[in-house]
Design a protein around this motif. Structure first.
Motif, PDB file in Angstrom:
ATOM      1  N   ILE A  19      13.269  15.610 -28.610  1.00  0.00           N
ATOM      2  CA  ILE A  19      12.844  15.593 -30.187  1.00  0.00           C
ATOM      3  C   ILE A  19      14.112  15.393 -31.397  1.00  0.00           C
ATOM      4  CG2 ILE A  19      11.973  17.058 -31.977  1.00  0.00           C
ATOM      5  CD1 ILE A  19       9.816  17.969 -29.768  1.00  0.00           C
ATOM      6  N   TRP A  23      13.883  10.802 -31.414  1.00  0.00           N
ATOM      7  CA  TRP A  23      12.484  10.908 -32.168  1.00  0.00           C
ATOM      8  C   TRP A  23      12.368   9.525 -32.908  1.00  0.00           C
ATOM      9  CZ3 TRP A  23      13.521   9.121 -36.993  1.00  0.00           C
ATOM     10  CH2 TRP A  23      15.042   9.115 -37.152  1.00  0.00           C
ATOM     11  N   ALA A  24      13.193   8.503 -32.648  1.00  0.00           N
ATOM     12  CA  ALA A  24      13.423   7.286 -33.352  1.00  0.00           C
ATOM     13  C   ALA A  24      12.229   6.318 -32.687  1.00  0.00           C
ATOM     14  CB  ALA A  24      14.530   6.661 -33.915  1.00  0.00           C
ATOM     15  N   ASP A  25      11.980   5.168 -33.165  1.00  0.00           N
ATOM     16  CA  ASP A  25      11.442   4.255 -32.554  1.00  0.00           C
ATOM     17  C   ASP A  25      12.136   3.311 -31.524  1.00  0.00           C
ATOM     18  OD1 ASP A  25       9.787   1.953 -31.865  1.00  0.00           O
ATOM     19  OD2 ASP A  25       8.943   1.487 -34.010  1.00  0.00           O
ATOM     20  N   ARG A  28      13.144  -0.301 -32.531  1.00  0.00           N
ATOM     21  CA  ARG A  28      14.309  -0.637 -33.541  1.00  0.00           C
ATOM     22  C   ARG A  28      15.670  -0.816 -33.371  1.00  0.00           C
ATOM     23  NH1 ARG A  28      10.672  -2.396 -37.060  1.00  0.00           N
ATOM     24  NH2 ARG A  28       9.005  -1.336 -37.281  1.00  0.00           N
ATOM     25  N   LEU A  29      16.325  -1.528 -34.043  1.00  0.00           N
ATOM     26  CA  LEU A  29      17.566  -2.138 -33.845  1.00  0.00           C
ATOM     27  C   LEU A  29      18.714  -1.104 -34.333  1.00  0.00           C
ATOM     28  CD1 LEU A  29      17.234  -5.749 -34.973  1.00  0.00           C
ATOM     29  CD2 LEU A  29      16.962  -4.801 -32.832  1.00  0.00           C
ATOM     30  N   TYR A  30      18.492  -0.097 -35.213  1.00  0.00           N
ATOM     31  CA  TYR A  30      19.445   0.784 -35.815  1.00  0.00           C
ATOM     32  C   TYR A  30      19.913   1.825 -34.875  1.00  0.00           C
ATOM     33  CZ  TYR A  30      14.978   2.841 -37.487  1.00  0.00           C
ATOM     34  OH  TYR A  30      13.568   2.972 -37.555  1.00  0.00           O
ATOM     35  N   ARG A  31      20.774   2.666 -34.929  1.00  0.00           N
ATOM     36  CA  ARG A  31      21.531   3.592 -34.111  1.00  0.00           C
ATOM     37  C   ARG A  31      20.538   4.511 -33.487  1.00  0.00           C
ATOM     38  NH1 ARG A  31      26.970   5.675 -36.121  1.00  0.00           N
ATOM     39  NH2 ARG A  31      26.790   3.621 -36.857  1.00  0.00           N
ATOM     40  N   SER A  32      19.603   5.172 -34.384  1.00  0.00           N
ATOM     41  CA  SER A  32      18.691   6.297 -33.796  1.00  0.00           C
ATOM     42  C   SER A  32      17.626   5.355 -32.821  1.00  0.00           C
ATOM     43  CB  SER A  32      17.976   7.253 -34.892  1.00  0.00           C
ATOM     44  OG  SER A  32      17.503   6.074 -35.643  1.00  0.00           O
ATOM     45  N   ARG A  34      18.221   2.766 -30.991  1.00  0.00           N
ATOM     46  CA  ARG A  34      18.991   2.437 -29.902  1.00  0.00           C
ATOM     47  C   ARG A  34      19.041   3.878 -28.891  1.00  0.00           C
ATOM     48  NH1 ARG A  34      22.541  -0.329 -33.314  1.00  0.00           N
ATOM     49  NH2 ARG A  34      24.128   1.298 -32.820  1.00  0.00           N
ATOM     50  N   ARG A 219       4.759  -3.655 -26.165  1.00  0.00           N
ATOM     51  CA  ARG A 219       5.424  -2.450 -25.798  1.00  0.00           C
ATOM     52  C   ARG A 219       5.316  -2.159 -24.201  1.00  0.00           C
ATOM     53  NH1 ARG A 219       4.523   0.465 -31.361  1.00  0.00           N
ATOM     54  NH2 ARG A 219       2.784  -1.056 -31.439  1.00  0.00           N
ATOM     55  N   GLY A 226       0.903   0.524 -28.255  1.00  0.00           N
ATOM     56  CA  GLY A 226       0.905   1.850 -29.323  1.00  0.00           C
ATOM     57  C   GLY A 226       2.451   2.335 -29.256  1.00  0.00           C
ATOM     58  N   TYR A 227       2.918   3.199 -30.221  1.00  0.00           N
ATOM     59  CA  TYR A 227       4.161   3.652 -30.461  1.00  0.00           C
ATOM     60  C   TYR A 227       4.442   4.638 -29.126  1.00  0.00           C
ATOM     61  CZ  TYR A 227       7.726   6.159 -32.913  1.00  0.00           C
ATOM     62  OH  TYR A 227       8.946   6.806 -33.255  1.00  0.00           O
ATOM     63  N   VAL A 228       5.780   4.399 -28.496  1.00  0.00           N
ATOM     64  CA  VAL A 228       6.088   5.027 -27.554  1.00  0.00           C
ATOM     65  C   VAL A 228       6.434   6.226 -27.647  1.00  0.00           C
ATOM     66  CG1 VAL A 228       7.629   4.784 -25.188  1.00  0.00           C
ATOM     67  CG2 VAL A 228       6.535   2.800 -26.419  1.00  0.00           C
ATOM     68  N   ASN A 229       6.100   7.470 -26.716  1.00  0.00           N
ATOM     69  CA  ASN A 229       6.138   8.993 -26.982  1.00  0.00           C
ATOM     70  C   ASN A 229       7.317   9.002 -26.034  1.00  0.00           C
ATOM     71  OD1 ASN A 229       6.279  11.654 -27.228  1.00  0.00           O
ATOM     72  ND2 ASN A 229       3.987  11.607 -26.776  1.00  0.00           N
TER      73      ASN A 229
END
Lengths: 483, 483
Positions: A19, A23-25, A28-32, A34, A219, A226-229
């Motif tokens: 967590i 926590w991030a998606d 997405r390409l940004y650090r969190s 990745r 995904r 859906g958003y990956v948990n």
């Protein structure tokens, strides 16, 4: 002693860490993002290794049920050129049965493979159900209600010989037993191995055709939208690794505790039937049925005494239909108790259960005033062959019982286990060789009256229209007193 | 500044408490099961109250995407006697678009409502798309890429007048803004309001017809199959309650910070277009596009500087198609940056972002050697009317540019933003009134060349077959130099 288990400590630790870190998606390409992707990739590698799959074969779903639904519907869709025929065993999890119902409602065909009295399929019987149009076969690794382990590898060989993909529902065994070889699709559920809720696994072997039945989504290899948990998946992977490391030792321990329950319950409680394969079974599950007992009432008493057990009994389910597993096995469905020992169950808890059970069952039965015998006090006679076994022609009705010697019991409107209780109480009123006719409209009677006859060594003659005995509904069940 | 946010502290506390207290299966009868059921019921009551629904209207899903898919497919199925026509806006979330594609592939019909340059639908235009066969209309509460708030209540009134159910996708606003009245079905996603991943909401108003498209299952009112994730749902409810309590104050604060970005970015960065409705917008989202910039490169630079932002740019997506939202708005898709301020974003972070951005954009553009102007230094001329606007007949081709005065630029095989960069660099080579023809085969050029003309007050003449200019593929985009 429940259908799920508390979160494994390792899983909780991993969940809280993920967590913070994941926590991030992961798209997405940004650090969190990745970082979340890295955690997800590592979890996928771990789960794949533990289940005997490649990482790129694994998609994470939201539950075992979702994995089963998507696995079946996606494989049927991907293999629709073969045909629209689906084969599964009679004792699969309800998620399989419900998916098969949907497939049938949409014009597909379904073949059901029977099981023996232990709830086990025969590989040859399974193979006999396959046709040229079979697009998918489904078999559980082990049964969820009675713990019987299925001959998956034999069935996989036979399916493989004719090029039919096999989906193996490993929900009951993944994490505890090695995954059997030969699957084309594999499904599992993380909370069964001490992981968190919200994570299932769908693995599709490289080369197996699959076409998602859902709207498209990038995904999870296009299989699960859906958003990956990520945090829950990380926790699931950690828990799987932890329980796998302890599995051999823990299995041996739980296997012995279950053996103790299997042996001692029939010696402690009169008129009880332990069901499921005594040898080829899960280490941690044991199921038995108590004659003349309303399962829901017994579960309530066990709960008050601190034991959390489940039931496949018709009397406890909100749907009021008997367990399809027990029905397919042809065993008693009333007073059913399923004990599932979570990881780390203490021997003392099992002893406490065995100490409490006889008194609780006796208390539930006390108002009935029945004469109940323990096999130790008076050995059970050899069971007679049932006249009406499930494979016999169901349209062959028994001869009507002669009016003179037949005792007709009106159990119409009475719910399980009351029809069987009536039968047990009153069969002594006819002489040996005489016939009792039970009129009943509870669906469970169709299973429980023959099962009672088996257990009590009475002769089950079969069923007849209730109208023959003057009733306007229900079925007449005919029993001949043998002793 | 991301598409999701770290778990709200209240949610984490609730999650860990519920893992202790609510780990059991809420469908079970024993104590731990009943306790899980109580926690689930309380969470459902809380979420219902916060979203303006009744508890028995709420089903929890595994994600916002699953809620959208089930909501649309279930409502279409439940209302199939009306017909098989689905209406949605052009700027819905991809989960809506993909579900509509599946519906179309299965023989259904889909009507798409256009939006204005701010990404907003007109209620009357929405109503105009409804037919006697419309079984469901879908509209987002606010747009996920540009933050524009939609006229949901007006559309709901118009749908209600003709008895057509309206699904409102409230994923972007739930927890931040009050849920608009008038929905028949409502969908949302907990991680958007600081809850955990793995929880979506599907609410179906009492009386609205719904028929599940999935295999049957008793859980969550028969709408969502699979083991119910009680701990995550409890955490989601706790987070929703917490953010709702702070929403008014936090919205005002974030609204002002976004306003600062909206105002200052165009003053700090040359050739930038802030998109989305300046007034009717989400408090926390702002989107802008930078001419001559590859969005993925800029995102990488921002990430190195510690800013996690997203992009709807064609250059960053793995699908290589331009953002359907920006395309429907008819605005520039290249160099797109979406900033989403999480709860509690500090003013200093916004200032740090505004301080860093101009230098980062300039560094990305530096190799191009273009002459870029800030509006403060040299006021932007009034934009001219675009010759080929989206409502014009696309088959009406412009006259071929006379060979004499036309400059033909071959940008075939070049990806966004290179065709526009070529155009900007070389348009000075023709005299005012002269024509430049850009040959390009990147789909983004179709959007970005007209958008560039708008921004730079050049006249976009339209497109023509590239073959007319000797090319074997792609499209010719014609631009007349005005100044």
């Amino acid at each position: 002693m429940a259908s799920t288990a508390p979160l494994h400590p390792v899983a909780r630790q991993a969940l809280n860490a993920a967590i913070d870190e994941g926590w991030a998606d992961p798209a997405r390409l940004y650090r969190s993002g990745r970082q979340a992707r890295m955690l997800l990739d590592a979890a996928r590698e771990g789960v794949a290794a533990d289940l005997g799959a490649r990482a790129d074969e694994i998609s994470f779903t939201a539950s075992g049920t979702q994995a089963v639904q998507l696995g079946i519907l996606g494989a049927l869709r991907g293999n629709r050129r073969r045909g629209a025929h689906l084969v599964h065993s009679a004792v699969e999890h309800s998620s399989v049965l419900h998916t098969a119902e949907l497939h049938e409602a949409q014009g597909g065909e379904v073949g059901v493979v029977p099981v023996d009295r232990h709830g086990r399929v025969k590989a040859t019987q399974f193979a006999a159900r396959l046709t040229d149009a079979t697009a998918l076969a489904v078999l559980q690794s082990a049964n969820h209600e009675v713990g019987t382990v299925q001959p998956v590898e034999e069935v996989a060989d036979l399916c493989g010989n004719v090029g039919i993909p096999l989906l193996v529902d490993a929900a009951q065994s993944a994490g505890r037993l090695p995954v059997p070889h030969g699957w084309s699709l594999l499904t599992a559920s993380a909370h069964k191995w001490g992981g968190p809720a919200g994570v299932g696994v769908l693995a599709v072997r490289k080369g197996v055709r699959y076409a998602s039945p859902l709207p498209s989504d990038e995904r999870e290899r296009g299989r699960v939208p859906g958003y990956v948990n990520v945090p829950a998946i990380v926790a699931a992977a950690a828990s799987l690794r932890a329980v796998r490391a302890e599995a051999e030792q823990e299995n041996a321990r739980l296997h012995a505790l279950v053996e103790r329950i299997r042996t001692r319950v029939p010696a402690l409680v009169p008129e009880v039937e332990v069901v499921g394969d005594p040898v080829r079974r899960l280490p941690h599950v044991v199921t038995f049925s108590c004659l003349y007992v309303d399962g829901e009432v017994l579960l309530g008493e066990l709960d008050k005494a601190g034991f959390a057990v489940s039931s496949g009994s018709s009397c406890t389910s909100s749907t009021l239909t008997p367990s399809h597993v027990l029905a397919a096995m042809g065993v008693l469905t009333e007073g059913n108790v399923r004990v599932s020992l979570p990881y780390g169950t203490a021997e003392e808890d099992v002893e406490r259960f065995l100490a409490a059970l006889p008194g609780l069952v006796a208390a539930v039965r006390a108002p009935l005033g029945l004469d109940l015998r323990l096999p130790a006090a008076e050995p059970e006679p050899e069971p007679v062959v049932r006249t009406a076994d499930p494979s016999a022609d169901p349209s062959a009705e028994p001869e009507p019982a002669g009016e003179a010697e037949a005792l007709v019991l009106d159990a119409l409107g009475k719910r399980c286990p009351l029809p069987v209780i009536d039968l047990a109480r009153r069969i002594g009123e006819v002489p040996p060789g005489g016939t009792v006719v039970v009129l009943a409209d509870d669906e469970a009677a169709r299973l429980d009256i023959p099962a009672w006859c088996d257990m009590r060594a009475q002769e089950y003659l079969g069923e007849a229209p209730a109208a023959r005995y003057g009733a306007d509904r229900g079925t007449a069940y005919l029993v001949r007193r043998t002793d």
